[in-house]
Motif scaffolding. Structure first.
Motif, PDB file in Angstrom:
ATOM      1  N   ALA A 135      46.195 -88.495 -24.440  1.00  0.00           N
ATOM      2  CA  ALA A 135      44.876 -89.075 -24.695  1.00  0.00           C
ATOM      3  C   ALA A 135      44.107 -88.218 -25.704  1.00  0.00           C
ATOM      4  N   GLU A 136      44.176 -86.911 -25.503  1.00  0.00           N
ATOM      5  CA  GLU A 136      43.516 -85.988 -26.443  1.00  0.00           C
ATOM      6  C   GLU A 136      44.144 -86.093 -27.827  1.00  0.00           C
ATOM      7  N   TYR A 137      45.439 -86.159 -27.817  1.00  0.00           N
ATOM      8  CA  TYR A 137      46.170 -86.217 -29.086  1.00  0.00           C
ATOM      9  C   TYR A 137      45.845 -87.499 -29.847  1.00  0.00           C
ATOM     10  N   HIS A 138      45.778 -88.610 -29.129  1.00  0.00           N
ATOM     11  CA  HIS A 138      45.428 -89.879 -29.776  1.00  0.00           C
ATOM     12  C   HIS A 138      44.087 -89.786 -30.486  1.00  0.00           C
ATOM     13  N   LYS A 139      43.136 -89.120 -29.829  1.00  0.00           N
ATOM     14  CA  LYS A 139      41.809 -88.957 -30.449  1.00  0.00           C
ATOM     15  C   LYS A 139      41.951 -88.202 -31.766  1.00  0.00           C
ATOM     16  N   ALA A 140      42.732 -87.121 -31.727  1.00  0.00           N
ATOM     17  CA  ALA A 140      42.905 -86.304 -32.935  1.00  0.00           C
ATOM     18  C   ALA A 140      43.595 -87.107 -34.045  1.00  0.00           C
ATOM     19  N   LEU A 141      44.595 -87.914 -33.645  1.00  0.00           N
ATOM     20  CA  LEU A 141      45.302 -88.727 -34.648  1.00  0.00           C
ATOM     21  C   LEU A 141      44.371 -89.760 -35.265  1.00  0.00           C
ATOM     22  N   LYS A 142      43.570 -90.382 -34.409  1.00  0.00           N
ATOM     23  CA  LYS A 142      42.632 -91.399 -34.904  1.00  0.00           C
ATOM     24  C   LYS A 142      41.682 -90.776 -35.916  1.00  0.00           C
ATOM     25  N   ALA A 143      41.171 -89.597 -35.577  1.00  0.00           N
ATOM     26  CA  ALA A 143      40.237 -88.921 -36.472  1.00  0.00           C
ATOM     27  C   ALA A 143      40.916 -88.597 -37.801  1.00  0.00           C
ATOM     28  N   TYR A 144      42.209 -88.278 -37.734  1.00  0.00           N
ATOM     29  CA  TYR A 144      42.933 -87.924 -38.966  1.00  0.00           C
ATOM     30  C   TYR A 144      43.205 -89.159 -39.830  1.00  0.00           C
ATOM     31  N   PHE A 145      43.630 -90.263 -39.215  1.00  0.00           N
ATOM     32  CA  PHE A 145      44.050 -91.433 -39.994  1.00  0.00           C
ATOM     33  C   PHE A 145      42.878 -92.329 -40.416  1.00  0.00           C
ATOM     34  N   GLU A 146      41.796 -92.286 -39.626  1.00  0.00           N
ATOM     35  CA  GLU A 146      40.669 -93.203 -39.873  1.00  0.00           C
ATOM     36  C   GLU A 146      40.232 -93.208 -41.343  1.00  0.00           C
ATOM     37  N   PRO A 147      39.969 -92.049 -41.957  1.00  0.00           N
ATOM     38  CA  PRO A 147      39.517 -92.066 -43.355  1.00  0.00           C
ATOM     39  C   PRO A 147      40.575 -92.597 -44.321  1.00  0.00           C
ATOM     40  N   LYS A 148      41.848 -92.607 -43.909  1.00  0.00           N
ATOM     41  CA  LYS A 148      42.929 -93.049 -44.799  1.00  0.00           C
ATOM     42  C   LYS A 148      43.409 -94.446 -44.429  1.00  0.00           C
ATOM     43  N   LYS A 149      42.679 -95.108 -43.576  1.00  0.00           N
ATOM     44  CA  LYS A 149      43.099 -96.381 -42.987  1.00  0.00           C
ATOM     45  C   LYS A 149      43.543 -97.405 -44.039  1.00  0.00           C
ATOM     46  N   GLU A 150      42.771 -97.538 -45.096  1.00  0.00           N
ATOM     47  CA  GLU A 150      43.048 -98.567 -46.107  1.00  0.00           C
ATOM     48  C   GLU A 150      44.406 -98.371 -46.779  1.00  0.00           C
ATOM     49  N   GLU A 151      44.853 -97.115 -46.829  1.00  0.00           N
ATOM     50  CA  GLU A 151      46.122 -96.829 -47.513  1.00  0.00           C
ATOM     51  C   GLU A 151      47.336 -97.135 -46.626  1.00  0.00           C
ATOM     52  N   LEU A 152      47.127 -97.207 -45.322  1.00  0.00           N
ATOM     53  CA  LEU A 152      48.247 -97.452 -44.402  1.00  0.00           C
ATOM     54  C   LEU A 152      48.751 -98.893 -44.533  1.00  0.00           C
ATOM     55  N   CYS A 153      50.025 -99.121 -44.153  1.00  0.00           N
ATOM     56  CA  CYS A 153      50.549-100.483 -44.169  1.00  0.00           C
ATOM     57  C   CYS A 153      49.812-101.305 -43.099  1.00  0.00           C
ATOM     58  N   GLU A 154      49.949-102.621 -43.217  1.00  0.00           N
ATOM     59  CA  GLU A 154      49.174-103.487 -42.323  1.00  0.00           C
ATOM     60  C   GLU A 154      49.474-103.212 -40.847  1.00  0.00           C
ATOM     61  N   THR A 155      50.781-103.053 -40.577  1.00  0.00           N
ATOM     62  CA  THR A 155      51.182-102.815 -39.183  1.00  0.00           C
ATOM     63  C   THR A 155      50.523-101.541 -38.664  1.00  0.00           C
TER      64      THR A 155
END
Ligand code: ATP
Ligand code: MG
Length: 438
Positions: free
Chosen positions: A174-194
């Motif tokens: 659960a803690e790790y998911h929070k950290a991952l979300k914080a990391y990917f959120e600003p790069k969201k647009e660059e990620l593939c749709e899935t």
């Protein structure tokens, strides 16, 4: 010749010329698993679709893109994409978890995934897999990894790397998911749709995405090992201690998350670089939550699956030995119709005692029969004609040396053939030994 219907893309035939390779790896895997006290289990080729949605996980590639699902009489069925879900379902349905724990089973089965076919990636492929249910401690993780390693060693594989990781439990995740979300959120647009949807539902899945862009973005993502709770950390450390005790080399790769949602704590992969990009020969891990999630009592468990096509490919690439198929011990050639009944009787007698015997069923002349006997590599040939039947004696020809040995066609026939065959086999062993000594 134009074949009207060919096999579906991503499937393979195994012809009698190749099957000995499969027999070799299946025997090694089976014997090794049995030596660890695992027993074979068999499950259906298809299951209710819900089984895979719930266990493998709705955000995985397997469920989102790869399942073969049919609707028959208003019920949805799916061809199994892997073996764990069905095996655990079977354990629950047959009450195996009420017996002595841990329950230890293995299976050899075909799996179906709608993927882009390429070398080492098929739509129908085969897995050897094991599952151990009821054991929580890291000794069982070491046991599972050691079982996989023993199979790969016995297959003769070299240069195969073991990567391990711990992906924690629901508490640390659960803690790790929070950290991952914080990391990917600003790069969201660059990620593939899935992966954009994964970011909401299951951000760890992004780390398993095959898209090079997502992989590039994920390169500097936080790693789970920094977020493990005390229990998961101790478990992982103890596992490493046991692997060292077993002299099993490993690397820690904090990027392994594995493609199925049910994993917790230990995950691992055996990888080779010898067969190109699809180099994961074996993957596995612990799945402590799955059994409860499927309706059983909370029961920790662990397993792995080995891709048999990839294993065989790697063995071929590395020149590993496969057991040669057993050849024809005796070819009996009746010279004409009158010798056929005796031919059949003698042949049958030897077959029952375990010899591989062939005789003519095409009414061919002696010359054509001899040609056939040569082609199939018969060790001995015996011609039966009028004289042989009258004298109740025939000549056994050793096809390697050309030597002819007389044999009576009476009640001593089988014993005499036994003697000669044993001598012949013994001669082969001595010859092999002499070759090795040179
Ligand atoms: P990959 O990352 O290569 O897609 P995976 O994580 O999907 O593998 P698992 O579901 O863990 O693989 O399956 C276990 C093993 O089965 C793999 O390590 C591999 O050896 C084999 N395997 C998986 N998918 C295929 C396939 N499409 N064709 C051949 N073998 C496969
Ligand atoms: Mg896959």
């Amino acid at each position: 010749m134009e074949i009207k219907i060919t096999r579906p893309q991503g499937t393979e035939d195994v012809t009698p010329k190749q099957i000995y390779k499969w027999h070799t790896v299946e025997r090694i895997a089976r014997e090794t698993a049995e030596s660890f006290g695992f027993h074979e289990t068999r499950i259906p080729t298809f299951e209710n679709t819900n089984l895979f949605l719930r266990s493998v996980g709705e955000t995985t590639d397997v469920v989102q893109k790869e399942m073969y699902t049919v609707t028959a009489k208003e019920t949805q069925f799916t061809l199994r994409p892997e073996g764990t879900a069905g095996t655990i379902r079977s354990m629950l349905q047959n009450g195996l978890l009420n017996d002595a724990l841990p329950q230890k089973v293995f299976y050899i089965l075909s799996c179906f995934r709608h993927e882009r076919p390429q070398k080492g990636r098929l739509r129908e492929f085969h897995q050897f897999g094991v599952e151990m249910a009821g054991s929580q401690g890291p000794a069982s993780d070491a046991e599972i990894i050691s079982l996989a390693k023993t199979i790969l060693d016995r297959a003769g594989l070299q240069n195969i790397a073991l990567n391990i990781n711990s992906i924690g439990c629901p508490v640390c995740r659960a803690e790790y998911h929070k950290a991952l979300k914080a990391y990917f959120e600003p790069k969201k647009e660059e990620l593939c749709e899935t992966c954009q949807t994964r970011l909401e539902k299951n951000p760890m899945r992004i780390l398993d995405c095959k898209s090079p862009i997502c992989a590039g973005i994920a390169k500097d993502a936080p790693v789970i090992l920094d977020y493990l709770c005390d229990d998961c950390r101790t478990h992982f450390e103890k596992l490493q201690e046991y692997l060292k005790a077993l002299h099993i080399d490993y690397s820690i790769n904090p990027k392994i998350v594995r493609g199925l949602d049910y994993y917790t704590k230990t995950v691992f992969e055996f990888i080779t670089t010898d067969i190109g990009a699809q180099g994961t020969v074996c993957g596995g891990g612990r799945y402590d939550g799955l059994i409860e999630q499927m309706g059983g009592k909370p029961t920790p468990a662990m397993g792995f699956a080995m891709g048999l096509e990839r294993l065989i490919m790697t063995m071929e690439q590395q020149g590993c030995a496969f057991e040669e198929p057993k050849g024809c011990d005796l070819y009996i050639a009746p010279m004409d119709e009158s010798a056929v009944p005796t031919t059949m009787q003698l042949g049958q007698q030897l077959r029952v005692s375990g010899y591989q015997v062939e005789y003519d069923v095409m009414q061919r002349g002696l010359k054509a029969q001899m040609k056939y006997a040569n082609k199939i590599g018969a060790a001995f040939v015996m011609v039966l004609g009028e004289n042989e039947l009258q004298d109740k004696k025939a000549k056994l020809k050793n096809m390697e040396t050309g030597e002819q040995i007389e044999i009576a066609l009476d009640e001593t026939f089988e014993d005499k053939f036994d003697d000669i065959a044993v001598q012949y086999m013994f001669h082969d062993i001595v010859e092999d030994f002499e070759k090795e000594c040179q």
